[in-house]
Design a protein around this motif. Structure first.
Motif, PDB file in Angstrom:
ATOM      1  N   MET A 197     -23.425 -84.740  -3.227  1.00 11.83           N
ATOM      2  CA  MET A 197     -22.480 -84.671  -4.335  1.00 11.83           C
ATOM      3  C   MET A 197     -21.947 -83.250  -4.408  1.00 11.83           C
ATOM      4  O   MET A 197     -22.729 -82.298  -4.513  1.00 11.83           O
ATOM      5  CB  MET A 197     -23.167 -85.061  -5.648  1.00 11.83           C
ATOM      6  CG  MET A 197     -23.723 -86.469  -5.642  1.00 11.83           C
ATOM      7  SD  MET A 197     -24.677 -86.867  -7.140  1.00 11.83           S
ATOM      8  CE  MET A 197     -26.220 -85.991  -6.803  1.00 11.83           C
ATOM      9  N   SER A 198     -20.629 -83.110  -4.354  1.00  8.33           N
ATOM     10  CA  SER A 198     -20.047 -81.769  -4.334  1.00  8.33           C
ATOM     11  C   SER A 198     -18.746 -81.737  -5.115  1.00  8.33           C
ATOM     12  O   SER A 198     -18.067 -82.758  -5.276  1.00  8.33           O
ATOM     13  CB  SER A 198     -19.794 -81.312  -2.895  1.00  8.33           C
ATOM     14  OG  SER A 198     -18.737 -82.047  -2.306  1.00  8.33           O
ATOM     15  N   VAL A 222     -26.385 -84.727 -14.054  1.00  7.37           N
ATOM     16  CA  VAL A 222     -26.479 -85.371 -12.749  1.00  7.37           C
ATOM     17  C   VAL A 222     -27.934 -85.466 -12.311  1.00  7.37           C
ATOM     18  O   VAL A 222     -28.637 -84.445 -12.241  1.00  7.37           O
ATOM     19  CB  VAL A 222     -25.675 -84.589 -11.691  1.00  7.37           C
ATOM     20  CG1 VAL A 222     -25.789 -85.248 -10.322  1.00  7.37           C
ATOM     21  CG2 VAL A 222     -24.208 -84.495 -12.114  1.00  7.37           C
ATOM     22  N   ILE A 224     -30.480 -86.418  -9.126  1.00  9.76           N
ATOM     23  CA  ILE A 224     -30.360 -86.261  -7.680  1.00  9.76           C
ATOM     24  C   ILE A 224     -31.383 -87.163  -7.005  1.00  9.76           C
ATOM     25  O   ILE A 224     -32.574 -87.115  -7.330  1.00  9.76           O
ATOM     26  CB  ILE A 224     -30.570 -84.796  -7.252  1.00  9.76           C
ATOM     27  CG1 ILE A 224     -29.649 -83.879  -8.064  1.00  9.76           C
ATOM     28  CG2 ILE A 224     -30.290 -84.627  -5.766  1.00  9.76           C
ATOM     29  CD1 ILE A 224     -29.909 -82.400  -7.837  1.00  9.76           C
ATOM     30  N   LEU A 230     -26.854 -81.724  -4.592  1.00 13.25           N
ATOM     31  CA  LEU A 230     -25.762 -81.454  -5.533  1.00 13.25           C
ATOM     32  C   LEU A 230     -25.364 -80.006  -5.343  1.00 13.25           C
ATOM     33  O   LEU A 230     -26.210 -79.110  -5.422  1.00 13.25           O
ATOM     34  CB  LEU A 230     -26.232 -81.687  -6.973  1.00 13.25           C
ATOM     35  CG  LEU A 230     -25.281 -81.210  -8.073  1.00 13.25           C
ATOM     36  CD1 LEU A 230     -23.999 -82.024  -8.080  1.00 13.25           C
ATOM     37  CD2 LEU A 230     -25.966 -81.263  -9.447  1.00 13.25           C
ATOM     38  N   SER A 233     -20.611 -77.176  -8.343  1.00 13.85           N
ATOM     39  CA  SER A 233     -20.153 -78.024  -9.434  1.00 13.85           C
ATOM     40  C   SER A 233     -20.329 -77.312 -10.767  1.00 13.85           C
ATOM     41  O   SER A 233     -21.070 -76.327 -10.882  1.00 13.85           O
ATOM     42  CB  SER A 233     -20.933 -79.346  -9.447  1.00 13.85           C
ATOM     43  OG  SER A 233     -20.686 -80.097  -8.267  1.00 13.85           O
ATOM     44  N   ALA A 251     -30.435 -78.738  -5.388  1.00 11.38           N
ATOM     45  CA  ALA A 251     -29.199 -78.362  -6.087  1.00 11.38           C
ATOM     46  C   ALA A 251     -28.937 -76.893  -5.813  1.00 11.38           C
ATOM     47  O   ALA A 251     -29.866 -76.080  -5.831  1.00 11.38           O
ATOM     48  CB  ALA A 251     -29.315 -78.614  -7.584  1.00 11.38           C
TER      49      ALA A 251
END
Length: 424
Positions: A197-198, A222, A224, A230, A233, A251
């Motif tokens: 997720m980016s 969010v 994970i 991640l 963001s 993250a």
């Protein structure tokens, strides 16, 4: 601009073989496009094989992704997304520009990213400086989530983007903005291994604004999944922001704006939720938190910059390069607050934080005690070691270490006998 996710008219939609998504971070053609006003059209092929891999349910405002592939979120779309693919990879991509931290590195800029939804809108939302949600420069692809009550667990509603229990696909999310209301933004846990997720922007209402969720939480950020990542963001949320719940979760390069409640890094509300072997690296934490007392012995660890309830079979928890910068005139009464329940000690817990010069440390004893660093451990449990490296900048720019004067005592620390704090 007003969006409605009610009964939509069928219309043209782009499916398999369409052009790659410009500016999305992916070169893959997309299988289907999610566009407000055209969601019902995704059902046109349901009786002939569902080639686009998606089903739309208007009553619950839900897009159900049933097949692997890349899907384009085009414009502002009022819906929730459930992923239940049997195999492969599902990528939800948008057209937003890559996340640039310079867009939110001042308090004035972060204030422009607001979400004051009060629930019950069923996806009818006004977007823009005069409305209820805003994210300058990040509205080319925005999911406006629709609160859906969860009768089985009213305090834990479904997330804006969520893996269904039968999902077996890896889940990637790129270049999206998510506006939540009383629910977590992203929960891609079931069946998801190795998802990335980016370039996400997540904005949920501050504490006490949303009328959708009990106890006033506007919703978290969010979660994970296993071996997930991640990165790059911005999370401006009314509850816990970064939640590395599954083994191997990582993250990095995240900015968090807390709005009275939650934790910037939440390792889990119980050992069953937090599987360990997780790393959070490079987080800037802004905003503020309400004061939580030392007597708060809920399963979770209360409001803090880094929090969680962890223990048992977990191997490794690392939160490093966490930079704490409260908003002007605000504070984080708890900076690190970890609870280690009964059972074996966690093998490795390492925290590395850098506090800005205006970070106020807290040491209030008594019945309503509050401390900057709180570690909870039953007296009859085996010894738990926490490796802690905390430094606070001075007005001259140098950094001074903040440590207890002994492994179990200092003004700003609450440490029971069964916890030992040491420097790295």
């Amino acid at each position: 601009m007003t969006l409605s996710s009610g009964p939509a008219q069928a219309g043209a939609r782009l499916t398999a073989g369409a052009a790659p998504i410009a500016g999305s971070g992916t070169d893959e053609p997309y299988r289907a496009r999610f566009s407000n006003g055209d969601l019902a059209g995704l059902n046109d092929d349901n009786d002939s094989g569902n080639a686009d891999g998606v089903r739309w349910t208007a009553s619950s405002h839900t897009l159900l992704v049933e097949q692997p592939g890349t899907y384009l979120l085009d414009g502002l779309v009022a819906a929730n997304i459930r992923i239940a693919a049997p195999t492969g990879t599902v990528t939800i991509a948008g057209r937003n520009k890559p996340y640039d931290d310079r867009d939110v590195d001042s308090e004035a800029e972060r204030a422009r990213f607001f979400n004051l939804r009060r629930g019950g809108d069923l996806g009818v939302v006004t977007a823009g400086p005069g409305g209820t949600v805003d994210a300058p420069g990040y509205l080319d692809s925005a999911l406006v989530a629709v609160y859906a009550p969860n009768p089985a667990d009213p305090t834990n509603p479904d997330s804006a983007i969520q893996a269904a229990p039968n999902n077996r696909a890896a889940i990637n999310l790129h270049n999206l903005t998510i506006f939540g209301d009383g629910q977590n933004a992203v929960r891609p846990l079931q069946g998801n291994n190795g998802g990335v997720m980016s370039d996400l922007v997540v904005v949920t209402p501050p504490f006490g604004v949303s009328s959708s969720r009990p106890r006033g939480s506007g919703g978290g950020g969010v979660e994970i999944g296993q071996n997930g990542l991640l990165r790059d963001s911005f999370l401006k949320v009314g509850d816990d922001a970064i939640k590395p719940k599954k083994t191997g979760a990582t993250a990095r390069s995240i900015r968090v704006q807390l709005q009275e409640s939650g934790a910037a890094v939440q390792f889990g509300w119980s050992p069953a939720q937090s599987e360990g072997d997780v790393v959070v690296d490079g987080v800037v934490v802004n905003g503020w938190l309400k004061r939580a007392t030392d007597g708060d012995l809920r399963v979770g660890a209360g409001e803090s910059v880094v929090g969680g309830s962890i223990g048992g079979a977990e191997e490794n928890y690392v939160a490093r390069n966490i930079r704490v910068q409260p908003d002007a005139g605000r504070s984080f009464p708890n900076i690190a607050r970890l609870r280690f329940p009964e059972g074996p000690a966690v093998a490795s817990v390492k925290l590395h934080l850098l506090l800005s010069a205006d970070t106020v440390l807290t040491g209030i004893p008594g019945d309503q005690a509050t401390y900057s660093f709180v570690f909870l451990r039953p007296n009859d449990a085996e010894q738990q070691v926490v490796t802690l490296d905390v430094r606070r900048e001075t007005t001259h720019g140098s950094a001074r270490p903040i440590l207890p004067t002994t492994p179990r005592f200092a003004r700003f620390f609450s440490i029971p006998d069964r916890v030992t704090v040491r420097n790295r």
